[in-house]
Motif scaffolding. Structure first.
Motif, mmCIF file in Angstrom:
data_model
loop_
_atom_site.group_PDB
_atom_site.id
_atom_site.type_symbol
_atom_site.label_atom_id
_atom_site.label_comp_id
_atom_site.label_asym_id
_atom_site.label_seq_id
_atom_site.Cartn_x
_atom_site.Cartn_y
_atom_site.Cartn_z
ATOM 1 N N GLY A 170 0.797 -1.206 -0.092
ATOM 2 C CA GLY A 170 -0.030 -0.162 0.031
ATOM 3 C C GLY A 170 0.817 1.185 -0.181
ATOM 4 O O GLY A 170 1.514 1.498 1.095
ATOM 5 N N THR A 172 0.958 5.185 0.284
ATOM 6 C CA THR A 172 -0.150 5.720 1.325
ATOM 7 C C THR A 172 -0.364 7.027 0.674
ATOM 8 O O THR A 172 0.161 7.723 0.021
ATOM 9 C CB THR A 172 0.371 5.791 2.569
ATOM 10 O OG1 THR A 172 1.429 6.522 3.054
ATOM 11 C CG2 THR A 172 0.535 4.565 3.416
ATOM 12 N N TYR A 203 -3.418 -0.144 -2.033
ATOM 13 C CA TYR A 203 -3.616 1.273 -1.639
ATOM 14 C C TYR A 203 -2.713 2.172 -2.683
ATOM 15 O O TYR A 203 -1.702 1.814 -2.865
ATOM 16 C CB TYR A 203 -3.234 1.800 -0.105
ATOM 17 C CG TYR A 203 -4.116 2.683 0.277
ATOM 18 C CD1 TYR A 203 -5.485 2.559 0.851
ATOM 19 C CD2 TYR A 203 -3.938 4.221 0.253
ATOM 20 C CE1 TYR A 203 -6.353 3.348 1.295
ATOM 21 C CE2 TYR A 203 -4.811 5.212 0.798
ATOM 22 C CZ TYR A 203 -6.073 4.642 1.337
ATOM 23 O OH TYR A 203 -6.945 5.564 1.694
ATOM 24 N N LEU A 239 -9.145 1.728 3.293
ATOM 25 C CA LEU A 239 -8.207 0.742 3.546
ATOM 26 C C LEU A 239 -8.931 -0.622 3.811
ATOM 27 O O LEU A 239 -8.647 -1.631 3.237
ATOM 28 C CB LEU A 239 -7.144 0.920 4.540
ATOM 29 C CG LEU A 239 -6.262 -0.033 4.770
ATOM 30 C CD1 LEU A 239 -5.398 -0.170 3.633
ATOM 31 C CD2 LEU A 239 -5.494 0.039 6.203
#
Length: 403
Positions: A170, A172, A203, A239
Protein backbone atom coordinates in the motif's frame (compact mmCIF):
# COMPACT_ATOMS: atom_id res chain seq x y z
CA UNK A 1 11.48 -11.78 -5.21
CA UNK A 2 8.63 -12.54 -2.80
CA UNK A 3 7.77 -9.78 -0.34
CA UNK A 4 5.37 -10.70 2.43
CA UNK A 5 4.35 -9.26 5.80
CA UNK A 6 1.44 -10.58 7.88
CA UNK A 7 2.35 -9.39 11.38
CA UNK A 8 4.34 -6.90 13.44
CA UNK A 9 6.58 -9.53 15.04
CA UNK A 10 7.36 -12.31 12.55
CA UNK A 11 11.12 -12.64 12.10
CA UNK A 12 12.23 -9.68 9.98
CA UNK A 13 13.95 -10.64 6.74
CA UNK A 14 14.14 -7.45 4.64
CA UNK A 15 13.56 -3.82 5.54
CA UNK A 16 13.48 -0.52 3.65
CA UNK A 17 15.34 2.41 5.25
CA UNK A 18 16.35 5.89 4.18
CA UNK A 19 19.75 7.09 5.38
CA UNK A 20 19.40 10.81 6.20
CA UNK A 21 21.38 13.05 3.89
CA UNK A 22 21.58 16.62 2.54
CA UNK A 23 17.85 17.12 2.95
CA UNK A 24 18.39 17.42 6.72
CA UNK A 25 20.97 20.16 6.12
CA UNK A 26 18.19 22.20 4.48
CA UNK A 27 16.44 22.60 7.84
CA UNK A 28 16.78 26.02 9.46
CA UNK A 29 14.95 27.84 12.28
CA UNK A 30 12.91 29.53 9.53
CA UNK A 31 11.55 26.36 7.98
CA UNK A 32 11.82 23.50 10.47
CA UNK A 33 8.21 23.95 11.64
CA UNK A 34 6.78 23.84 8.12
CA UNK A 35 8.99 20.83 7.37
CA UNK A 36 7.67 19.11 10.53
CA UNK A 37 10.85 18.95 12.62
CA UNK A 38 10.95 20.01 16.26
CA UNK A 39 14.67 20.84 16.20
CA UNK A 40 17.57 21.36 13.81
CA UNK A 41 19.38 18.00 13.70
CA UNK A 42 23.15 17.58 13.64
CA UNK A 43 23.31 15.85 10.25
CA UNK A 44 26.60 14.01 10.74
CA UNK A 45 25.51 12.60 14.07
CA UNK A 46 22.09 11.63 12.66
CA UNK A 47 23.87 9.68 9.92
CA UNK A 48 26.10 7.95 12.49
CA UNK A 49 23.03 6.99 14.53
CA UNK A 50 21.24 5.71 11.46
CA UNK A 51 24.27 3.70 10.34
CA UNK A 52 24.37 2.08 13.79
CA UNK A 53 20.65 1.28 13.47
CA UNK A 54 21.20 -0.38 10.09
CA UNK A 55 24.23 -2.28 11.45
CA UNK A 56 22.16 -3.59 14.37
CA UNK A 57 19.61 -4.93 11.89
CA UNK A 58 22.26 -6.56 9.71
CA UNK A 59 23.86 -8.14 12.77
CA UNK A 60 20.54 -9.95 13.31
CA UNK A 61 20.44 -11.21 9.73
CA UNK A 62 18.16 -8.53 8.26
CA UNK A 63 18.64 -7.45 4.64
CA UNK A 64 18.72 -3.63 4.56
CA UNK A 65 17.63 -1.78 1.42
CA UNK A 66 18.03 1.97 1.02
CA UNK A 67 15.30 4.04 -0.59
CA UNK A 68 17.74 6.49 -2.22
CA UNK A 69 19.58 3.62 -3.93
CA UNK A 70 16.33 2.08 -5.16
CA UNK A 71 15.17 5.49 -6.40
CA UNK A 72 18.38 6.08 -8.37
CA UNK A 73 18.02 2.64 -9.96
CA UNK A 74 14.36 3.38 -10.71
CA UNK A 75 15.29 6.64 -12.44
CA UNK A 76 17.38 4.64 -14.91
CA UNK A 77 14.02 3.50 -16.32
CA UNK A 78 13.03 6.20 -18.86
CA UNK A 79 9.31 6.06 -18.04
CA UNK A 80 9.99 6.52 -14.33
CA UNK A 81 12.36 9.41 -14.93
CA UNK A 82 9.86 11.17 -17.19
CA UNK A 83 7.01 10.67 -14.71
CA UNK A 84 8.88 11.94 -11.63
CA UNK A 85 10.39 14.88 -13.51
CA UNK A 86 6.99 15.90 -14.86
CA UNK A 87 5.50 15.67 -11.37
CA UNK A 88 8.03 18.20 -10.05
CA UNK A 89 7.60 20.51 -13.04
CA UNK A 90 3.80 20.46 -12.62
CA UNK A 91 4.02 22.73 -9.57
CA UNK A 92 1.93 25.85 -10.31
CA UNK A 93 4.20 28.06 -8.24
CA UNK A 94 7.07 27.80 -10.76
CA UNK A 95 5.65 29.82 -13.65
CA UNK A 96 6.48 29.09 -17.27
CA UNK A 97 9.98 30.62 -17.45
CA UNK A 98 11.33 29.06 -14.27
CA UNK A 99 9.69 25.75 -15.21
CA UNK A 100 11.77 25.69 -18.41
CA UNK A 101 14.96 26.43 -16.45
CA UNK A 102 14.21 23.67 -13.95
CA UNK A 103 13.49 21.23 -16.79
CA UNK A 104 16.85 22.12 -18.35
CA UNK A 105 18.60 21.65 -15.02
CA UNK A 106 17.11 18.21 -14.43
CA UNK A 107 17.70 17.00 -17.99
CA UNK A 108 21.47 16.81 -17.59
CA UNK A 109 21.51 14.96 -14.26
CA UNK A 110 22.39 11.28 -14.15
CA UNK A 111 19.97 9.02 -12.20
CA UNK A 112 21.90 9.25 -8.93
CA UNK A 113 22.16 13.05 -9.11
CA UNK A 114 18.49 13.35 -10.03
CA UNK A 115 17.55 11.15 -7.08
CA UNK A 116 19.57 13.48 -4.83
CA UNK A 117 17.64 16.52 -6.10
CA UNK A 118 14.26 14.84 -5.74
CA UNK A 119 15.09 14.02 -2.11
CA UNK A 120 17.23 16.98 -1.02
CA UNK A 121 15.44 19.60 -3.11
CA UNK A 122 16.79 22.45 -5.21
CA UNK A 123 17.46 25.91 -3.81
CA UNK A 124 17.08 29.22 -5.63
CA UNK A 125 20.80 29.91 -5.46
CA UNK A 126 21.63 26.54 -7.05
CA UNK A 127 19.95 27.39 -10.33
CA UNK A 128 22.12 28.28 -13.30
CA UNK A 129 20.49 31.58 -14.24
CA UNK A 130 21.98 34.15 -16.66
CA UNK A 131 20.79 36.89 -19.02
CA UNK A 132 20.80 34.27 -21.76
CA UNK A 133 18.88 31.81 -19.54
CA UNK A 134 16.61 33.99 -17.36
CA UNK A 135 14.62 32.64 -14.45
CA UNK A 136 11.71 34.99 -15.04
CA UNK A 137 9.64 36.91 -12.54
CA UNK A 138 9.15 33.99 -10.15
CA UNK A 139 12.87 33.36 -9.75
CA UNK A 140 13.62 37.08 -9.45
CA UNK A 141 11.14 37.58 -6.61
CA UNK A 142 12.26 34.52 -4.65
CA UNK A 143 14.56 34.84 -1.66
CA UNK A 144 18.00 33.35 -2.37
CA UNK A 145 17.33 30.71 0.30
CA UNK A 146 13.91 29.69 -1.02
CA UNK A 147 13.39 26.26 -2.55
CA UNK A 148 12.54 25.74 -6.19
CA UNK A 149 12.01 22.06 -5.33
CA UNK A 150 11.26 21.43 -1.66
CA UNK A 151 13.44 18.99 0.31
CA UNK A 152 11.98 15.86 1.94
CA UNK A 153 13.60 15.56 5.39
CA UNK A 154 10.79 13.29 6.61
CA UNK A 155 11.66 10.64 4.04
CA UNK A 156 13.70 9.26 6.94
CA UNK A 157 10.43 7.77 8.22
CA UNK A 158 9.89 5.15 5.53
CA UNK A 159 7.05 3.50 7.48
CA UNK A 160 4.62 6.27 6.60
CA UNK A 161 4.70 6.32 2.79
CA UNK A 162 4.24 2.59 2.25
CA UNK A 163 3.21 -0.58 4.07
CA UNK A 164 2.90 -4.24 3.19
CA UNK A 165 -0.12 -6.37 3.98
CA UNK A 166 0.47 -9.95 2.98
CA UNK A 167 2.03 -9.91 -0.49
CA UNK A 168 0.64 -6.53 -1.49
CA UNK A 169 1.98 -3.04 -0.98
CA UNK A 170 0.00 0.00 0.00
CA UNK A 171 1.47 3.34 -1.05
CA UNK A 172 -0.20 5.78 1.27
CA UNK A 173 -1.75 9.22 1.01
CA UNK A 174 0.22 11.50 3.34
CA UNK A 175 -1.78 14.19 5.09
CA UNK A 176 0.82 16.93 5.52
CA UNK A 177 1.67 19.03 2.46
CA UNK A 178 5.40 18.92 3.26
CA UNK A 179 5.37 15.11 2.87
CA UNK A 180 3.10 14.38 -0.08
CA UNK A 181 5.89 14.02 -2.66
CA UNK A 182 7.36 11.19 -0.58
CA UNK A 183 4.56 8.90 -1.74
CA UNK A 184 5.23 9.87 -5.36
CA UNK A 185 8.82 8.65 -5.09
CA UNK A 186 7.88 5.49 -3.21
CA UNK A 187 5.10 4.71 -5.68
CA UNK A 188 7.51 4.96 -8.62
CA UNK A 189 9.99 2.60 -6.94
CA UNK A 190 7.35 -0.06 -6.42
CA UNK A 191 6.01 0.28 -9.98
CA UNK A 192 9.24 0.55 -11.95
CA UNK A 193 12.15 -0.98 -10.01
CA UNK A 194 13.05 -4.49 -11.30
CA UNK A 195 12.95 -5.92 -7.78
CA UNK A 196 9.23 -5.16 -7.49
CA UNK A 197 8.05 -6.18 -10.95
CA UNK A 198 4.58 -7.69 -10.71
CA UNK A 199 3.84 -6.32 -7.25
CA UNK A 200 0.13 -5.82 -6.63
CA UNK A 201 -1.13 -2.74 -4.78
CA UNK A 202 -3.70 -2.51 -2.02
CA UNK A 203 -3.60 1.30 -1.62
CA UNK A 204 -2.62 4.27 -3.78
CA UNK A 205 -1.54 7.84 -2.91
CA UNK A 206 -4.50 9.48 -4.66
CA UNK A 207 -6.91 7.88 -2.19
CA UNK A 208 -8.07 9.27 1.17
CA UNK A 209 -5.44 10.20 3.76
CA UNK A 210 -3.81 7.14 5.34
CA UNK A 211 -0.31 6.85 6.83
CA UNK A 212 1.69 3.72 7.58
CA UNK A 213 2.42 4.72 11.17
CA UNK A 214 -1.28 4.32 11.87
CA UNK A 215 -1.49 0.72 10.65
CA UNK A 216 -0.58 -2.19 12.92
CA UNK A 217 -0.75 -5.80 11.72
CA UNK A 218 -1.85 -7.27 15.04
CA UNK A 219 -2.06 -10.83 13.70
CA UNK A 220 -2.59 -12.54 10.34
CA UNK A 221 -5.95 -11.24 9.15
CA UNK A 222 -6.28 -8.57 11.86
CA UNK A 223 -5.32 -4.91 11.40
CA UNK A 224 -5.58 -1.91 13.71
CA UNK A 225 -5.84 1.51 12.07
CA UNK A 226 -5.40 4.70 14.07
CA UNK A 227 -7.56 7.68 13.13
CA UNK A 228 -6.25 11.04 14.28
CA UNK A 229 -3.97 13.80 13.08
CA UNK A 230 -2.78 12.01 9.92
CA UNK A 231 -5.20 9.19 8.98
CA UNK A 232 -8.82 10.17 8.39
CA UNK A 233 -11.92 8.04 9.01
CA UNK A 234 -12.39 7.98 5.23
CA UNK A 235 -8.85 6.62 4.83
CA UNK A 236 -9.51 3.87 7.35
CA UNK A 237 -12.75 2.94 5.60
CA UNK A 238 -11.04 2.91 2.21
CA UNK A 239 -8.28 0.63 3.49
CA UNK A 240 -10.89 -1.70 4.95
CA UNK A 241 -12.68 -1.92 1.61
CA UNK A 242 -9.43 -2.54 -0.27
CA UNK A 243 -8.18 -5.15 2.19
CA UNK A 244 -11.49 -7.02 2.32
CA UNK A 245 -11.74 -7.05 -1.48
CA UNK A 246 -8.25 -8.53 -1.72
CA UNK A 247 -8.91 -11.13 0.97
CA UNK A 248 -6.00 -9.85 3.08
CA UNK A 249 -7.83 -9.53 6.42
CA UNK A 250 -11.07 -10.47 8.12
CA UNK A 251 -11.14 -7.74 10.80
CA UNK A 252 -10.10 -4.08 10.95
CA UNK A 253 -10.02 -2.28 14.31
CA UNK A 254 -10.42 1.46 13.83
CA UNK A 255 -8.86 3.26 16.80
CA UNK A 256 -9.48 6.99 17.41
CA UNK A 257 -6.42 8.76 18.84
CA UNK A 258 -5.87 12.35 19.94
CA UNK A 259 -5.23 14.77 17.10
CA UNK A 260 -1.97 16.23 18.38
CA UNK A 261 1.70 15.97 17.56
CA UNK A 262 2.66 13.76 20.52
CA UNK A 263 0.22 11.13 19.26
CA UNK A 264 0.38 11.74 15.52
CA UNK A 265 0.20 7.99 14.74
CA UNK A 266 -1.08 4.90 16.48
CA UNK A 267 2.49 3.57 16.72
CA UNK A 268 3.44 6.52 18.95
CA UNK A 269 1.31 5.02 21.72
CA UNK A 270 1.27 1.28 20.96
CA UNK A 271 3.55 -1.24 19.24
CA UNK A 272 3.77 -5.02 19.38
CA UNK A 273 6.76 -6.83 20.88
CA UNK A 274 5.41 -10.41 20.90
CA UNK A 275 2.56 -12.30 19.27
CA UNK A 276 0.32 -11.48 22.25
CA UNK A 277 2.10 -8.50 23.83
CA UNK A 278 1.94 -4.76 23.26
CA UNK A 279 4.05 -1.92 24.58
CA UNK A 280 1.57 0.81 25.42
CA UNK A 281 1.45 4.33 26.81
CA UNK A 282 -0.27 3.80 30.19
CA UNK A 283 -2.03 7.19 30.17
CA UNK A 284 -4.37 5.94 27.45
CA UNK A 285 -4.24 2.14 27.80
CA UNK A 286 -7.52 1.98 29.70
CA UNK A 287 -9.34 4.61 27.64
CA UNK A 288 -8.33 3.68 24.08
CA UNK A 289 -11.34 2.34 22.20
CA UNK A 290 -11.84 0.55 18.91
CA UNK A 291 -14.58 0.09 16.34
CA UNK A 292 -14.60 -3.41 14.87
CA UNK A 293 -15.08 -3.48 11.09
CA UNK A 294 -15.78 -6.69 9.16
CA UNK A 295 -16.91 -7.37 5.61
CA UNK A 296 -20.65 -7.62 5.24
CA UNK A 297 -22.70 -8.68 2.21
CA UNK A 298 -21.05 -7.57 -1.01
CA UNK A 299 -17.92 -6.57 0.89
CA UNK A 300 -19.63 -3.57 2.47
CA UNK A 301 -17.85 -2.72 5.75
CA UNK A 302 -19.99 -3.39 8.82
CA UNK A 303 -19.13 -1.45 11.98
CA UNK A 304 -19.61 -2.52 15.59
CA UNK A 305 -18.60 -0.77 18.80
CA UNK A 306 -16.93 1.05 20.27
CA UNK A 307 -15.33 -1.33 22.75
CA UNK A 308 -12.13 -1.10 24.81
CA UNK A 309 -9.23 -1.50 22.39
CA UNK A 310 -7.47 -4.24 24.35
CA UNK A 311 -10.65 -6.32 24.57
CA UNK A 312 -11.58 -5.80 20.92
CA UNK A 313 -8.03 -6.67 19.80
CA UNK A 314 -7.91 -9.88 21.84
CA UNK A 315 -11.28 -10.96 20.47
CA UNK A 316 -10.25 -10.28 16.88
CA UNK A 317 -6.93 -12.11 17.41
CA UNK A 318 -8.80 -15.05 19.04
CA UNK A 319 -6.71 -14.96 22.23
CA UNK A 320 -7.76 -14.62 25.87
CA UNK A 321 -6.10 -11.24 26.36
CA UNK A 322 -3.28 -9.01 25.21
CA UNK A 323 -0.40 -8.67 27.63
CA UNK A 324 0.43 -5.00 28.19
CA UNK A 325 3.86 -3.58 29.05
CA UNK A 326 3.76 0.04 30.16
CA UNK A 327 5.89 2.82 28.76
CA UNK A 328 7.90 4.22 31.67
CA UNK A 329 7.11 3.39 35.29
CA UNK A 330 5.53 6.51 36.81
CA UNK A 331 3.32 9.11 35.06
CA UNK A 332 6.07 11.70 34.54
CA UNK A 333 8.59 9.19 33.16
CA UNK A 334 5.89 7.67 30.97
CA UNK A 335 5.04 11.05 29.48
CA UNK A 336 8.70 11.91 28.85
CA UNK A 337 9.53 8.56 27.28
CA UNK A 338 6.39 8.49 25.16
CA UNK A 339 7.43 11.89 23.73
CA UNK A 340 10.88 10.41 23.05
CA UNK A 341 9.32 7.51 21.10
CA UNK A 342 9.62 4.96 23.88
CA UNK A 343 6.53 3.24 22.44
CA UNK A 344 7.90 3.22 18.91
CA UNK A 345 9.82 -0.06 18.89
CA UNK A 346 10.65 -2.23 15.89
CA UNK A 347 10.20 -5.95 16.49
CA UNK A 348 12.83 -8.11 14.76
CA UNK A 349 11.21 -11.33 15.99
CA UNK A 350 8.90 -12.35 18.83
CA UNK A 351 10.35 -10.97 22.10
CA UNK A 352 13.17 -9.10 20.31
CA UNK A 353 12.94 -5.41 19.45
CA UNK A 354 14.94 -2.25 18.74
CA UNK A 355 14.34 0.85 20.87
CA UNK A 356 15.99 4.19 21.56
CA UNK A 357 18.54 3.85 24.36
CA UNK A 358 17.40 7.12 25.98
CA UNK A 359 14.13 5.51 27.11
CA UNK A 360 15.84 3.79 30.01
CA UNK A 361 12.81 2.90 32.10
CA UNK A 362 10.72 1.65 29.18
CA UNK A 363 13.58 -0.57 28.03
CA UNK A 364 13.97 -1.89 31.57
CA UNK A 365 10.23 -2.66 31.67
CA UNK A 366 10.58 -4.64 28.45
CA UNK A 367 13.59 -6.58 29.72
CA UNK A 368 11.78 -7.43 32.97
CA UNK A 369 8.93 -8.81 30.88
CA UNK A 370 11.25 -11.09 28.93
CA UNK A 371 11.59 -8.88 25.83
CA UNK A 372 15.17 -8.40 24.61
CA UNK A 373 15.88 -4.80 23.61
CA UNK A 374 18.60 -3.75 21.17
CA UNK A 375 19.24 -0.14 22.22
CA UNK A 376 20.26 2.44 19.62
CA UNK A 377 21.15 6.11 19.90
CA UNK A 378 18.51 8.56 18.70
CA UNK A 379 19.32 12.01 20.01
CA UNK A 380 19.35 13.45 16.46
CA UNK A 381 17.15 10.94 14.63
CA UNK A 382 14.29 11.68 17.01
CA UNK A 383 14.14 15.40 16.18
CA UNK A 384 11.49 14.67 13.55
CA UNK A 385 9.33 12.76 16.08
CA UNK A 386 9.95 9.17 15.05
CA UNK A 387 11.53 6.02 16.44
CA UNK A 388 12.81 2.69 15.06
CA UNK A 389 9.40 1.60 13.79
CA UNK A 390 8.83 4.92 12.02
CA UNK A 391 12.24 4.65 10.33
CA UNK A 392 11.63 1.19 8.87
CA UNK A 393 9.28 -0.37 6.34
CA UNK A 394 9.39 -4.18 6.57
CA UNK A 395 9.25 -5.89 3.18
CA UNK A 396 9.69 -9.48 4.33
CA UNK A 397 8.73 -11.15 7.61
CA UNK A 398 8.38 -14.84 8.37
CA UNK A 399 4.65 -15.65 8.35
CA UNK A 400 2.84 -16.35 11.60
CA UNK A 401 0.14 -19.04 11.87
CA UNK A 402 -3.30 -17.54 11.03
CA UNK A 403 -5.75 -16.80 13.84
Amino acid sequence: MTHYVDSEVGRLGTVLLHRPGPELARLTPRNNDSLLFDAIPWVGRAQEEHDAFAAALRDRGVEVLYLATLLAETLAVPEARAELTEQVLRSPRLGDTLRRRVADHLTYLDPAALADVLIAGLAHEEMRISPERPGGLVWTLMDRHDFVIDPLPNLLFTRDSSLWIGDRVGVTSLAMLARRRESTLTDAVYRYHPRFVGTEFVYHPELEHLEGGDVLLLAPGVLAVGVGERTTPAGAERLARQVFAAGLAHTILVVPIAQKRATMHLDTVCTMVDVDTVLMYPNIASTLSAYTVVAGPGGEPQVDGPAPFLRAAADAMDIDQLRVIDTGLDPVTAEREQWDDGNNTLALAPRLCVGYERNVETNAQLERAGIEVIPIAGSELGSGRGGPRCMSCPLVREPLPPT
